[in-house]
Enzyme design. Structure first.
Site, PDB file in Angstrom:
ATOM      1  CG  ASP A   1     -12.797 -10.421   9.707  1.00 13.01           C
ATOM      2  OD1 ASP A   1     -12.897 -11.241   8.787  1.00 13.01           O
ATOM      3  OD2 ASP A   1     -11.885  -9.573   9.795  1.00 13.01           O
TER       4      ASP A   1
ATOM      5  CB  CYS B   1      -0.898   0.019   1.237  1.00  7.56           C
ATOM      6  SG  CYS B   1      -1.969  -1.396   1.359  1.00  7.56           S
TER       7      CYS B   1
END
Lengths: 78, 926
Positions: free
Chosen positions: B613, B120
């Site tokens: 999650d 990123c």
């Protein structure tokens, strides 16, 4: 300006309607009291009872009608 | 235009309705939200049709005091015309805007959220580097910062921010609200907006002329608050930072203390007088029992005098309130008390001094005095209790440090905490509060974060660790670089969130609002009906004179009527929900659980399914290399070098684990050519001329590679919860590389406890079915949503909702924000990110699964309290009013509730609701 006029009119009509309602209720109260007294040999209610009762009924019904009438009048005015 | 004004003097839901009605009656007001607890009204209005002054006047006319915070308003049209039009040149000069000289170089720092890995950072560096005018761009992943050296003549900071956002990352902006003085009209607002927008580094400006405030989003590395202030002052307005929150809080506290003091004095007077009046009134009735009472106390003149004192001093507030209300055609609880006490007083005075005939010898002075004493007692206790319900927010505000020691030119300098800017180096000595959020750049210490996270054990901090502002530095000196200051600190955001939550309404409150809004009217109708009944029918039919010794039908009906008026308590109904929400959200904040309001609380109670999650929530989120299985004659190190080299460019956490594994074995990675990431399947790269494939079975099948020889081993690894990736070189199977993410210590315990609460636990993950099942099985989760791509998580949640489930989603708030939003309740763990704060309804500051259980417990506890409060409030009125109206008189032949007793009940009802809410503070949620 028209809003203010409307509001003033509404206030006036509310006051008149509340006064009329309360006076009518107080009169009804007095009338019923006299009716009860006249139907008996010994009256149940003294004059103080009736007058004080009229005052109390008038005060309470003014409170009630002053809360109810504005909405009714507003609806009618529209 | 939205405006918040303070409204003082509201005591019950009827006051609430009165203020709401008064404001709504003004033309141009589109909505109003009055908060009884907060003593404020948020008004949305059209400044072209009405003004804040009119709104304030309406509040005053309704009998309340509009708060002292004054907002400047657009004046008359003539004045508006007289407003200055500031020429562009002056604007340019004020904003020091000059055409940048070509070749001038400046630095800008962007705070970026949403970065997960070094790729990123590389992406951002890449796009910034390509922009004309950018000399260099460096992205610091742990600090989530991009530092850009650029030529302002060729590129602006806003364009650079747009570039970053075009990649899907979020540039976090600094925010400040300035008090701007001297604005009189809309053009003043435009002037201020214009001059601020001309400053470099300001991304948005919103000026509210009526509030006299400018809300600005900016980049603090490019422009400072001081620059903004100077620019505004240069065009003739004044600008300053808003009044300190602490000062505002102090003012509110003072007002509350004044109210408590006022009611305490009233209570002392009324109780001091009530005792002799009671004794004096009882002496004629029970002369033997009260023989010790001096005759003078039974004297009607003395009783009249004493009662009048009570009516005039402690009792005056009820009559004043009633008068203010009636003047504007509205009624409230003051009217109930005024009617009750007034009637008792008037009839006693009349009996004292007029010959009213038989039945009118009894005096009711004691009734009037006791009524007022009890009601004042209730108001005093309520004022005290209401102050305590908002203690948590005061505690949070009190945590803020007042000063900071920053290092300027190597010297320590003590400055107000508001003056600390991002990137300042702050020095914190042992025992001191850490003033702002930051990253430790030097030193090591144990930091007590209990005030923010609820965790009592101090956390060790050393270079590179993030510290939270307002926590306590325990043992060593720390130097830290400020990362969030002012309104951006974790504590400031928590305070904002808790304040918003405490001002919110739970859907359950709507019923209470409707009832409370019409309560007084209904009670008066009931009192009137009861009066008529007992006067005309009941008195004679139930032999009242014989049973109660009251000879006058009017007096008996009046007593009943007064009791009905006095026992009704709209306050309890109005306080039931907000009191519980305030205490509940406050308790949550003290334990590191931020609940965004009443609706979230109510919905949490209904959840029947929790979706976790996997990565970062159930697991630690840092997968590690576990196995390297070779075939085709390669050594395990050779296979690992090949796999790690191929994954160097990957953004995937599993790829990073392989690279880390190779680095830990001190293996030297090879140069990669033609790297390609194949979404959901793996990677492809060329290393030293060989084509390397690393990924799933599907990737191998697509490339025609037979994996039969490793299938069994792979299945075995997956059954252990490991993620196995197949490596192939030049079209031939080379081996397997397996990684695994470690489960958090408390995952199993948390899952078991949640299941014990009757909630189904579901795990959602991108892992393959076998691995996901193995991990889920090890912690007792039976339903697994496997092989779900991040972008499909929200649709999986929707599918569960379509099954009729009320679903909560627990995630870290970074890559699962859409799922958190889609779920009925989004629970974000680790409040570090703005995304988490925005997308979830419950934010857990610590990354601890047990806090999920605590948040459910807290929601249940708060909702139970709300229900209990509503039950008590409604139940009290439902039972109390019929009893007061004499419903049981035909059976028991006596008045069960006297007016005095009714006053005591009324006083206790709102106190009991508030006290019941505060009992929550004692409950353990962890």
């Amino acid at each position: 300006m028209s809003d203010q006029n409307m509001s003033r009119k509404k206030g006036r009509y509310t006051l008149i309607a509340s006064l009329v309602t309360s006076i009518l209720l107080a009169i009804l109260f007095a009338a019923l009291s006299f009716a009860v007294n006249s139907s008996r040999v010994f009256p149940l209610y003294t004059q103080v009872d009736i007058i004080a009762g009229m005052v109390f009924v008038f005060v309470l019904s003014m409170i009630v009608s002053a809360s109810i009438w504005p909405a009714v009048i507003e609806k009618r005015m529209r | 235009m939205n405006t918040k004004i303070k409204v003082h003097g509201m005591t019950c839901m009827h006051c609430h309705k009165r203020v709401t009605d008064a404001i709504l009656a003004i033309g141009g007001v589109s909505s109003v939200d009055v908060s009884l607890e907060d003593e404020s009204a948020i008004v949305e209005f059209d400044p072209g049709k009405t003004s804040l002054e009119e709104i304030r006047q309406a509040v005053t006319d309704a009998g309340y005091e509009a708060g002292a915070e004054e907002c400047r308003l657009p004046e008359a049209a003539a004045q508006e015309q007289a407003c200055r039009v500031i020429p562009d040149e002056v604007m340019d000069e004020a904003s020091s805007r000059k055409k940048p000289e070509p070749g001038t170089v400046e630095d800008a720092i962007f705070r970026i959220s949403g970065m997960k890995c070094s790729s990123c950072a590389q992406n951002i560096e890449g796009i910034l580097g390509k922009h004309e005018g950018v000399i260099s761009a460096t992205v610091n992943l742990p600090l989530e910062r991009a530092t850009v050296r650029y030529e302002p003549a060729k590129v602006s900071p806003e364009e650079l921010a747009e570039d970053i956002e075009s990649l899907g990352y979020h540039v976090v902006k600094d925010r400040v609200t300035l008090d701007v003085g001297g604005m009189t009209c809309a053009s003043c607002a435009q002037n201020v907006e214009k001059v601020l927008k001309r400053l470099e580094g300001i991304s948005s400006v919103n000026v509210n002329v009526s509030m006299g405030k400018a809300r600005i989003e900016y980049n603090s590395s490019v422009v400072s608050v001081d620059d903004m202030r100077k620019a505004i002052e240069a065009i003739g307005y004044s600008a300053s930072m808003p009044v300190d929150r602490q000062l505002a809080e102090d003012r509110e506290r003072k007002e509350r203390e004044d109210e408590i003091r006022r009611q305490r004095n009233n209570l002392i007077i009324s109780v001091a007088i009530a005792i002799p009046v009671m004794l004096g009134s009882l002496k004629p009735v029970f002369p033997d029992l009260f023989g010790f009472v001096p005759d003078i106390l039974a004297n009607r003149n003395v009783l009249f005098l004493l009662t009048t004192i009570v009516m005039v001093f402690p009792g005056r507030q009820f009559f004043e309130g009633t008068y203010r209300g009636l003047k504007h055609g509205v009624t409230d609880m003051n009217l109930l008390i005024a009617t009750g006490t007034g009637a008792a007083y008037v009839i006693s005075v009349a009996s004292s001094y007029l010959e009213l005939g038989p039945g009118y010898h009894h005096l009711y002075y004691d009734t009037a005095v006791m009524l007022i004493a009890f009601i004042v007692l209730g108001r005093y206790m309520e004022a005290r209790a209401r102050g305590r319900t908002s203690e948590s927010i005061k505690k949070l505000i009190g945590l803020q440090a007042k000063t900071a020691r920053i290092i300027v030119d190597g010297q320590e300098k003590e400055v107000p905490v508001e003056s600390v800017e991002v990137d300042d180096i702050v020095f914190v000595r042992p025992g001191e509060k850490i003033p702002v959020d930051g990253v430790v750049v030097d030193g090591a210490s144990a930091v007590d974060e209990s005030m923010i996270t609820g965790e009592s054990i101090p956390v060790d901090k050393s270079k590179g660790d993030v510290v939270i502002g307002s926590t306590l530095n325990r043992s060593g000196a720390l130097k830290l670089m400020a990362t969030n200051v002012g309104a951006d600190t974790a504590l400031a955001r928590i305070i904002e969130l808790v304040e918003n939550a405490q001002n919110s309404k739970a859907p359950i409150q709507r019923v209470a609002d409707v009832v409370a809004g019409h309560f007084i009217l209904i009670v008066h109708i009931l009192a009137l009906a009861a009066f008529f009944f007992w006067y005309f029918i009941g008195f004679e039919r139930y032999d009242v004179t014989l049973n109660s010794g009251i000879a006058s039908p009017f007096l008996f009906a009046l007593l009943i009527s007064i009791t009905v008026l006095v026992i009704s308590c709209p306050c309890a109904v109005g306080l039931a929900t907000p009191a519980a929400i305030m205490v509940g959200t406050g308790k949550g904040a003290e334990n590191g659980i931020l609940i965004k309001g009443g609706e979230a609380l109510e919905r949490t109670l209904k959840i029947d399914t929790i979706v976790f999650d996997k990565t970062g929530t159930l697991t630690k989120g840092n997968p590690e290399l576990t196995d390297v299985v070779t075939v085709a004659g390669l050594s395990s190190d050779e296979l690992l070098v090949m796999a790690a080299s191929a994954e160097v460019g990957s953004e995937h956490p599993l790829g990073e684990a392989i690279v880390r594994g190779a680095e830990q074995r001190k293996l030297k990675l090879k140069d990669v050519e033609d790297f390609r990431s194949i979404a959901g399947k793996g990677v492809e790269a060329t290393i030293e001329g060989s084509r390397i494939l690393l990924g799933t079975r599907k990737l191998m099948a697509d490339n025609g590679i037979d994996i039969a020889s490793v299938e069994k081993t792979m299945e075995s690894l997956e059954a252990q919860g490991r993620t196995a990736m197949i490596a192939a070189m030049d079209g031939r199977l080379a081996g397997l590389v397996a990684v695994a993410d470690t489960l958090k210590e408390n995952s199993k315990e948390a899952v078991e406890k949640i299941r014990g609460m009757g909630i189904e636990v579901v795990m959602i993950t991108g892992d393959n079915r076998r691995t996901a099942d193995a991990i889920a099985g090890s912690i007792g989760i039976t339903r697994v949503l496997a092989e779900v791509l991040p972008e499909d998580k929200a649709s999986e949640i929707r599918k569960l909702q379509d099954e009729g489930r009320i679903v909560a989603m627990v995630g870290d708030g970074i890559n699962d924000a859409p799922a958190l939003t889609q779920a009925d309740i989004g629970i974000a763990m680790g409040a570090g990110t703005d995304v988490a704060m925005e997308s979830a309804q419950i934010v857990l500051i610590r990354n601890d699964l047990r806090d999920v259980i605590a948040s459910i417990r807290l929601s249940r506890l708060t909702m139970n309290k709300i229900k209990q409060n509503l039950f008590w409030a409604f139940g009290y009125n439902t039972i109390g009013i019929p009893l007061a109206a004499g419903l049981l008189y035909p059976v028991v032949k006596t008045i069960l509730i006297s007016p005095e007793l009714a006053a005591a009940f009324m006083a206790m009802s709102s106190v009991s609701v508030t006290t019941n809410s505060m009992l929550m503070k004692r409950k353990k949620i962890k």
